[in-house]
Design an enzyme around this catalytic site. Sequence first.
Site, PDB file in Angstrom:
ATOM      1  N   GLU A 300      43.981 115.072  -1.804  1.00 50.18           N
ATOM      2  CA  GLU A 300      42.650 114.633  -2.221  1.00 50.18           C
ATOM      3  C   GLU A 300      41.710 115.814  -2.458  1.00 50.18           C
ATOM      4  OE1 GLU A 300      41.590 111.792   0.866  1.00 50.18           O
ATOM      5  OE2 GLU A 300      42.522 110.192  -0.285  1.00 50.18           O
ATOM      6  N   ASP A 374      47.629 103.884   3.212  1.00 52.56           N
ATOM      7  CA  ASP A 374      46.416 104.395   3.837  1.00 52.56           C
ATOM      8  C   ASP A 374      45.747 103.387   4.766  1.00 52.56           C
ATOM      9  OD1 ASP A 374      44.360 106.004   4.474  1.00 52.56           O
ATOM     10  OD2 ASP A 374      43.334 105.922   2.549  1.00 52.56           O
ATOM     11  N   GLU A 402      37.791 101.543   8.425  1.00 50.74           N
ATOM     12  CA  GLU A 402      37.492 101.796   7.014  1.00 50.74           C
ATOM     13  C   GLU A 402      37.913 100.630   6.125  1.00 50.74           C
ATOM     14  OE1 GLU A 402      39.514 105.275   5.518  1.00 50.74           O
ATOM     15  OE2 GLU A 402      38.890 104.907   3.454  1.00 50.74           O
TER      16      GLU A 402
HETATM   17  O1  GCW Z   1      41.621 106.902   4.154  1.00 50.33           O
HETATM   18  C1  GCW Z   1      41.338 107.939   3.267  1.00 50.33           C
HETATM   19  C2  GCW Z   1      39.865 108.020   3.322  1.00 50.33           C
HETATM   20  C3  GCW Z   1      39.296 109.409   3.187  1.00 50.33           C
HETATM   21  C4  GCW Z   1      40.063 110.319   4.147  1.00 50.33           C
HETATM   22  C5  GCW Z   1      41.527 110.315   3.750  1.00 50.33           C
HETATM   23  C6  GCW Z   1      42.377 111.136   4.710  1.00 50.33           C
HETATM   24  C7  GCW Z   1      39.260 112.161   5.419  1.00 50.33           C
HETATM   25  O2  GCW Z   1      39.318 107.159   2.348  1.00 50.33           O
HETATM   26  O3  GCW Z   1      37.937 109.339   3.510  1.00 50.33           O
HETATM   27  O4  GCW Z   1      39.543 111.617   4.171  1.00 50.33           O
HETATM   28  O5  GCW Z   1      42.036 109.019   3.800  1.00 50.33           O
HETATM   29  O6  GCW Z   1      42.940 110.552   5.619  1.00 50.33           O
HETATM   30  O7  GCW Z   1      42.474 112.337   4.543  1.00 50.33           O
END
Ligand code: GCW
Length: 711
Positions: A300, A374, A402
């Site tokens: 990311e 995720d 989240e």
């Molecule tokens: O779940 C996703 C999130 C990001 C997060 C990423 C990760 C810290 O939307 O906010 O970044 O994973 O775990 O690196």
Amino acid sequence: MAIACAPAAVLPAHAEDGHDLWLRYRQVAASQAQGYRAQASQLIAAQGTPTQVATRAELLRGLGGLLGATLPTSETVTQDGAIVVGTAHSSPLVTRLGLDLGNLGAEGYLIRSVLVDGRRTTVIAAREDIGALHGAFHFLRLMQTSQSLERLDLRESPRLKLRALNHWDNLDRYVERGYAGASIWDWHKLPDYVDPRYTDYARANASLGINATVLNNVNANALSLTPAYLQKTAALAGVFRPYGIRVFLSARFSAPMEIGDLKTADPLDPAVQRWWRSKADEIYRTIPDFGGFLVKANSEGQPGPQDYGRSHAEGANMLSDALTPHGGTVMWRAFVYSNEETNDRAKQAYAEFVPLDGKFRDNVLLQVKNGAIDFQPREPFHPLFGAMPATPLMMEFQITKEYLGFATHLVYLGPLYEETLRADTHARGEGSTVARVIDGSVDGHVLSGMAGVANIGADRNWSGSHFDQANWYVYGRLAWNPTLSSRAIAEEWVRMTFSNDDRFVSPVVEMMMGSRQAAVDYMTPLGLHHLMARGHHHGPGPWVHGGPRADWTSVYYHRASKQGIGFDRSTRGSNAVAQYFPRVARQFDDVQRVPEEFLLWFHDVPWDYKTRSGRPLWDELVHRYTRGVGYVREMRDSWKGLGRYVDAERHAQVDAFLGIQEKEAQWWRDASIAYFQTLSGRPLPPGFAPPAHSLDYYEALEFPNAPGDGR
Ligand code: GCW
């Protein structure tokens, strides 16, 4: 009028606001007090080290509260009901009793009912001070949960070595995916002002056996490694040390360029290696028991070794070499996926890391999320578990919700964690559960660990809601022992946090135990995933498409069309199933045998596909969405009837939050049905209400200030 208002004005603003967490230590019921007093009449506990001081203070505070009277302390057992706490080093009595402390390890303890000079005594003994502190918390928990203190014979030691919280806290106190207010770390005032709250944080964690905390976001700022910030971190480390908690920092891979004056962060460049070595030396001069680094690299948009054509192993090993002289650990995250690889994001971490098995240094742990996408409401276990026998893998769970309704939805995550930990990878035959992979027993690893992305913030109640405290709690308990039952943990927590009255405990535990399935039902039933609104992830967004990358859209994950719905990860599709061990792979691959909760995770099926209930898929989806909303309504009703067992303040907040959850569950159901109906073209089954609004309405909703969005 003025007189009538007066009493209200003098009432404290906060009756119970949740600040005390599960360490409330309110006086036990009168019926129990007498029995307990007979078992707890004096305390014999040394106070020669900071950990001993903390242990003694906790017992005095806890027992004082629970028994409603200050407990006398003494040097020797002078009456029945003495409590002796210590190690062979700190307590002559522990030595005299000749207890077998052999295999307790540094952090374990035993609690036993013994006779000392003919007097009934409870001994809490350990090899090290920290074990005795853990034992003290266990002893208090027995009383907090209304258990007998007679004939005790308990032995406990943690199954996992590193039991960590990961704070996704930025240095400006913004918490990524945080729903409990600002970061509790008040960096600006540190190191000179050390908020007493840090001690309570340490107490709460120590009560669960959490022994590591990563203070800053994995999307890291290199400033946290500068001398000024290291001083601040050192102040926190000083507070946590007596509680057996070591601090770690997320390290930004490009730090040598950002806070050093190097032109590169290439892990094979000798100048870069020197920079990290001297940075590690500096850190350990400031914080002698520093734990090590957590790294999110090449994920990311974060920098990493691949920016220089190097592998994750080369990057991790370079940091490992810097930490090794000091005994530090690298936790290297496996949550990676790249823009270019669009075939199936679920396959990427495995494809990236399995070839690196055996290439990491001994002090590197690979930190793997529970599922391959995720932190979704439900995911099958990550195929990396069991697939890297030469590398210790640690679990990463998300405690902050989240994708599960932020702080206002009552969703107890214990069943989610338990489901993953108990899943059988079949890596080395039957019984190679995820829990046994991460505790090191499947492949004989010494290093082991679990990380939980914290849900802690500066809100009075720490977690944004009362019930979210349970998620911190269950995470910690499972990190100590991943084979515990999430139901038993829920019960413990309810008793400690609210009430020991069974008329309260059983309905609330029931509510909690079904709450995760309810969220799955109203958000992403039958294996659907990642359908939340873009960016902030608040509420439904199954229509999300376009934008910078396909795998940040919902349509990428549900693949719904006029024909059907689901991501084909079978051998006929992306073949992600092949990343599992054959037994599991065959089951997931077979649409008839795949557990129905993962149907649309692994298969693309027609709208009229006959599900196990006999209902066509479309009807089954509608049924499940609706069932999820119904469950929330039931929780709300059930909670309303429990007012007399809880203080008014907490009762009212939970009630209000359940109201929000009911509204939002309905929103999830209606918006999802409205959207998918445009593709299925099917009517709602008889008796099911249509969505309250049109699809346009749902698509137009915006939440520009929703909390926690990435920055
Ligand atoms: O779940 C996703 C999130 C990001 C997060 C990423 C990760 C810290 O939307 O906010 O970044 O994973 O775990 O690196």
